[in-house]
Design a protein around this motif. Structure first.
Motif, PDB file in Angstrom:
ATOM      1  N   MET A   1      -1.832  -5.794  -2.385  1.00 32.27           N
ATOM      2  CA  MET A   1      -1.853  -6.785  -1.322  1.00 32.27           C
ATOM      3  C   MET A   1      -3.249  -6.914  -0.749  1.00 32.27           C
ATOM      4  SD  MET A   1       1.501  -6.665   1.026  1.00 32.27           S
ATOM      5  CE  MET A   1       2.987  -6.203   0.186  1.00 32.27           C
ATOM      6  N   SER A   2      -3.521  -8.071  -0.255  1.00 34.33           N
ATOM      7  CA  SER A   2      -4.841  -8.324   0.295  1.00 34.33           C
ATOM      8  C   SER A   2      -5.023  -7.541   1.587  1.00 34.33           C
ATOM      9  CB  SER A   2      -4.996  -9.822   0.547  1.00 34.33           C
ATOM     10  OG  SER A   2      -6.237 -10.070   1.139  1.00 34.33           O
ATOM     11  N   GLU A   3      -6.193  -6.956   1.769  1.00 41.24           N
ATOM     12  CA  GLU A   3      -6.450  -6.137   2.952  1.00 41.24           C
ATOM     13  C   GLU A   3      -6.765  -6.982   4.186  1.00 41.24           C
ATOM     14  OE1 GLU A   3      -9.154  -2.921   2.283  1.00 41.24           O
ATOM     15  OE2 GLU A   3      -8.316  -2.541   0.309  1.00 41.24           O
ATOM     16  N   LYS A   4      -7.136  -8.247   4.002  1.00 40.97           N
ATOM     17  CA  LYS A   4      -7.501  -9.082   5.144  1.00 40.97           C
ATOM     18  C   LYS A   4      -6.280  -9.573   5.924  1.00 40.97           C
ATOM     19  CE  LYS A   4      -7.800 -13.307   2.434  1.00 40.97           C
ATOM     20  NZ  LYS A   4      -8.628 -14.390   1.960  1.00 40.97           N
ATOM     21  N   ILE A   5      -5.103  -9.456   5.359  1.00 41.87           N
ATOM     22  CA  ILE A   5      -3.884  -9.910   6.029  1.00 41.87           C
ATOM     23  C   ILE A   5      -3.377  -8.791   6.937  1.00 41.87           C
ATOM     24  CG2 ILE A   5      -1.508 -10.658   5.696  1.00 41.87           C
ATOM     25  CD1 ILE A   5      -2.426 -11.828   2.994  1.00 41.87           C
ATOM     26  N   GLU A   6      -3.248  -9.122   8.226  1.00 41.53           N
ATOM     27  CA  GLU A   6      -2.790  -8.147   9.206  1.00 41.53           C
ATOM     28  C   GLU A   6      -1.644  -8.737  10.016  1.00 41.53           C
ATOM     29  OE1 GLU A   6      -6.100  -7.169  11.651  1.00 41.53           O
ATOM     30  OE2 GLU A   6      -7.214  -6.212  10.023  1.00 41.53           O
ATOM     31  N   VAL A   7      -0.785  -7.851  10.525  1.00 40.28           N
ATOM     32  CA  VAL A   7       0.319  -8.287  11.372  1.00 40.28           C
ATOM     33  C   VAL A   7      -0.256  -8.975  12.610  1.00 40.28           C
ATOM     34  CG1 VAL A   7       2.250  -7.523  12.810  1.00 40.28           C
ATOM     35  CG2 VAL A   7       1.875  -6.481  10.570  1.00 40.28           C
ATOM     36  N   GLY A   8       0.269 -10.151  12.926  1.00 37.35           N
ATOM     37  CA  GLY A   8      -0.179 -10.916  14.080  1.00 37.35           C
ATOM     38  C   GLY A   8      -1.166 -12.013  13.739  1.00 37.35           C
ATOM     39  N   SER A   9      -1.741 -11.974  12.536  1.00 33.06           N
ATOM     40  CA  SER A   9      -2.712 -13.003  12.175  1.00 33.06           C
ATOM     41  C   SER A   9      -2.002 -14.299  11.791  1.00 33.06           C
ATOM     42  CB  SER A   9      -3.618 -12.527  11.036  1.00 33.06           C
ATOM     43  OG  SER A   9      -2.867 -12.190   9.898  1.00 33.06           O
ATOM     44  N   VAL A  10      -2.679 -15.419  12.035  1.00 27.91           N
ATOM     45  CA  VAL A  10      -2.153 -16.738  11.690  1.00 27.91           C
ATOM     46  C   VAL A  10      -2.943 -17.252  10.495  1.00 27.91           C
ATOM     47  CG1 VAL A  10      -1.773 -19.098  12.485  1.00 27.91           C
ATOM     48  CG2 VAL A  10      -1.440 -17.190  14.061  1.00 27.91           C
ATOM     49  N   ILE A  11      -2.219 -17.626   9.436  1.00 32.18           N
ATOM     50  CA  ILE A  11      -2.832 -18.012   8.173  1.00 32.18           C
ATOM     51  C   ILE A  11      -2.220 -19.331   7.709  1.00 32.18           C
ATOM     52  CG2 ILE A  11      -3.197 -17.288   5.777  1.00 32.18           C
ATOM     53  CD1 ILE A  11      -2.604 -14.410   6.724  1.00 32.18           C
ATOM     54  N   THR A  12      -3.010 -20.131   7.000  1.00 33.13           N
ATOM     55  CA  THR A  12      -2.475 -21.331   6.376  1.00 33.13           C
ATOM     56  C   THR A  12      -2.108 -20.986   4.939  1.00 33.13           C
ATOM     57  OG1 THR A  12      -3.852 -22.758   7.750  1.00 33.13           O
ATOM     58  CG2 THR A  12      -2.958 -23.724   5.735  1.00 33.13           C
ATOM     59  N   GLY A  13      -0.890 -21.362   4.566  1.00 27.55           N
ATOM     60  CA  GLY A  13      -0.412 -21.082   3.215  1.00 27.55           C
ATOM     61  C   GLY A  13       0.287 -22.289   2.628  1.00 27.55           C
ATOM     62  N   LYS A  14       0.701 -22.141   1.371  1.00 33.34           N
ATOM     63  CA  LYS A  14       1.368 -23.237   0.675  1.00 33.34           C
ATOM     64  C   LYS A  14       2.758 -22.774   0.245  1.00 33.34           C
ATOM     65  CE  LYS A  14      -0.899 -26.216  -1.740  1.00 33.34           C
ATOM     66  NZ  LYS A  14      -1.625 -27.018  -2.727  1.00 33.34           N
ATOM     67  N   VAL A  15       3.776 -23.602   0.517  1.00 32.66           N
ATOM     68  CA  VAL A  15       5.154 -23.284   0.136  1.00 32.66           C
ATOM     69  C   VAL A  15       5.257 -23.311  -1.389  1.00 32.66           C
ATOM     70  CG1 VAL A  15       7.573 -23.991   0.308  1.00 32.66           C
ATOM     71  CG2 VAL A  15       6.056 -24.253   2.281  1.00 32.66           C
ATOM     72  N   THR A  16       5.710 -22.172  -1.966  1.00 36.17           N
ATOM     73  CA  THR A  16       5.833 -22.073  -3.424  1.00 36.17           C
ATOM     74  C   THR A  16       7.282 -22.100  -3.888  1.00 36.17           C
ATOM     75  OG1 THR A  16       5.805 -19.655  -3.309  1.00 36.17           O
ATOM     76  CG2 THR A  16       3.690 -20.783  -3.645  1.00 36.17           C
ATOM     77  N   GLY A  17       8.208 -21.868  -2.941  1.00 33.92           N
ATOM     78  CA  GLY A  17       9.618 -21.883  -3.312  1.00 33.92           C
ATOM     79  C   GLY A  17      10.491 -21.982  -2.079  1.00 33.92           C
ATOM     80  N   VAL A  18      11.623 -22.658  -2.236  1.00 34.60           N
ATOM     81  CA  VAL A  18      12.557 -22.806  -1.121  1.00 34.60           C
ATOM     82  C   VAL A  18      13.934 -22.334  -1.581  1.00 34.60           C
ATOM     83  CG1 VAL A  18      13.635 -24.432   0.486  1.00 34.60           C
ATOM     84  CG2 VAL A  18      11.263 -24.771  -0.204  1.00 34.60           C
ATOM     85  N   GLN A  19      14.511 -21.437  -0.799  1.00 38.51           N
ATOM     86  CA  GLN A  19      15.848 -20.898  -1.061  1.00 38.51           C
ATOM     87  C   GLN A  19      16.702 -21.158   0.181  1.00 38.51           C
ATOM     88  OE1 GLN A  19      16.871 -19.511  -3.963  1.00 38.51           O
ATOM     89  NE2 GLN A  19      14.842 -19.946  -4.799  1.00 38.51           N
ATOM     90  N   PRO A  20      18.034 -21.042   0.068  1.00 35.50           N
ATOM     91  CA  PRO A  20      18.882 -21.275   1.242  1.00 35.50           C
ATOM     92  C   PRO A  20      18.572 -20.327   2.411  1.00 35.50           C
ATOM     93  CG  PRO A  20      20.206 -21.220  -0.756  1.00 35.50           C
ATOM     94  CD  PRO A  20      18.813 -20.821  -1.144  1.00 35.50           C
ATOM     95  N   TYR A  21      18.028 -19.160   2.134  1.00 33.92           N
ATOM     96  CA  TYR A  21      17.757 -18.159   3.168  1.00 33.92           C
ATOM     97  C   TYR A  21      16.332 -18.209   3.712  1.00 33.92           C
ATOM     98  CZ  TYR A  21      16.010 -15.883  -1.041  1.00 33.92           C
ATOM     99  OH  TYR A  21      15.364 -15.613  -2.219  1.00 33.92           O
ATOM    100  N   GLY A  22      15.426 -18.971   3.065  1.00 34.26           N
ATOM    101  CA  GLY A  22      14.052 -19.021   3.540  1.00 34.26           C
ATOM    102  C   GLY A  22      13.123 -19.658   2.526  1.00 34.26           C
ATOM    103  N   ALA A  23      11.826 -19.621   2.848  1.00 37.76           N
ATOM    104  CA  ALA A  23      10.818 -20.228   1.975  1.00 37.76           C
ATOM    105  C   ALA A  23       9.733 -19.210   1.658  1.00 37.76           C
ATOM    106  CB  ALA A  23      10.204 -21.443   2.657  1.00 37.76           C
ATOM    107  N   PHE A  24       9.280 -19.222   0.405  1.00 39.04           N
ATOM    108  CA  PHE A  24       8.183 -18.359  -0.011  1.00 39.04           C
ATOM    109  C   PHE A  24       6.882 -19.131   0.179  1.00 39.04           C
ATOM    110  CE2 PHE A  24      11.855 -16.658  -2.182  1.00 39.04           C
ATOM    111  CZ  PHE A  24      11.709 -15.300  -1.957  1.00 39.04           C
ATOM    112  N   VAL A  25       5.910 -18.453   0.772  1.00 35.06           N
ATOM    113  CA  VAL A  25       4.627 -19.086   1.080  1.00 35.06           C
ATOM    114  C   VAL A  25       3.509 -18.250   0.474  1.00 35.06           C
ATOM    115  CG1 VAL A  25       3.062 -19.793   2.932  1.00 35.06           C
ATOM    116  CG2 VAL A  25       5.527 -20.042   3.237  1.00 35.06           C
ATOM    117  N   ALA A  26       2.654 -18.903  -0.345  1.00 36.92           N
ATOM    118  CA  ALA A  26       1.491 -18.233  -0.931  1.00 36.92           C
ATOM    119  C   ALA A  26       0.387 -18.194   0.113  1.00 36.92           C
ATOM    120  CB  ALA A  26       1.035 -18.983  -2.175  1.00 36.92           C
ATOM    121  N   LEU A  27      -0.089 -16.984   0.418  1.00 37.92           N
ATOM    122  CA  LEU A  27      -1.149 -16.814   1.404  1.00 37.92           C
ATOM    123  C   LEU A  27      -2.521 -16.837   0.736  1.00 37.92           C
ATOM    124  CD1 LEU A  27       0.575 -14.035   3.506  1.00 37.92           C
ATOM    125  CD2 LEU A  27       0.602 -16.494   3.884  1.00 37.92           C
TER     126      LEU A  27
END
Length: 126
Positions: free
Chosen positions: A1-27
């Motif tokens: 996992m990337s070390e620059k991603i931290e809890v609380g940070s706001v990032i722009t990502g792209k939706v890569t998949g949508v399921q009934p329970y949620g969406a996967f987002v590429a960071l």
């Protein structure tokens, strides 16, 4: 996992998949996380497809990182301001109590055992 991603940070990502329970987002190229359906927007989401589709760019807040499982919890809702809710809607309605009717002692209804005991003794002896 990337070390620059931290809890609380706001990032722009792209939706890569949508399921009934949620969406996967590429960071980034190597990292993706899940936006649970409850974290898509404020309020109830019945169908996530009404809000997101593959290819959408979204701003997400990192809620949790599980290094061992390789999972990242994301929220779109946390990046948005909560809608103003009317004060009336939050307060539960109070029901008015039914008026109590006070009747005289001669009326039929519930009486204490002491009041009825002598009447029952007389009935049983008759």
């Amino acid at each position: 996992m990337s070390e620059k991603i931290e809890v609380g940070s706001v990032i722009t990502g792209k939706v890569t998949g949508v399921q009934p329970y949620g969406a996967f987002v590429a960071l980034d190229e190597n990292t993706q996380g899940l936006v649970h359906i409850s974290e898509v927007t404020h309020g109830f989401v019945k169908d996530i497809n009404e809000f997101l589709k593959v290819g959408d760019e979204v701003s997400v807040k990192v809620l949790s990182i599980d290094e061992e499982a390789g999972k990242i919890g994301l929220s779109i809702r946390a990046t948005e301001e909560a809608p103003a809710v009317e004060a009336k809607a939050k307060k539960p309605r109070k029901r008015q109590a039914a008026p109590v009717k006070v009747e005289n002692d001669t009326a039929q209804g519930f009486n204490t055992l002491k009041d009825k005991l002598q009447e029952w003794i007389n009935q049983s002896q008759a």
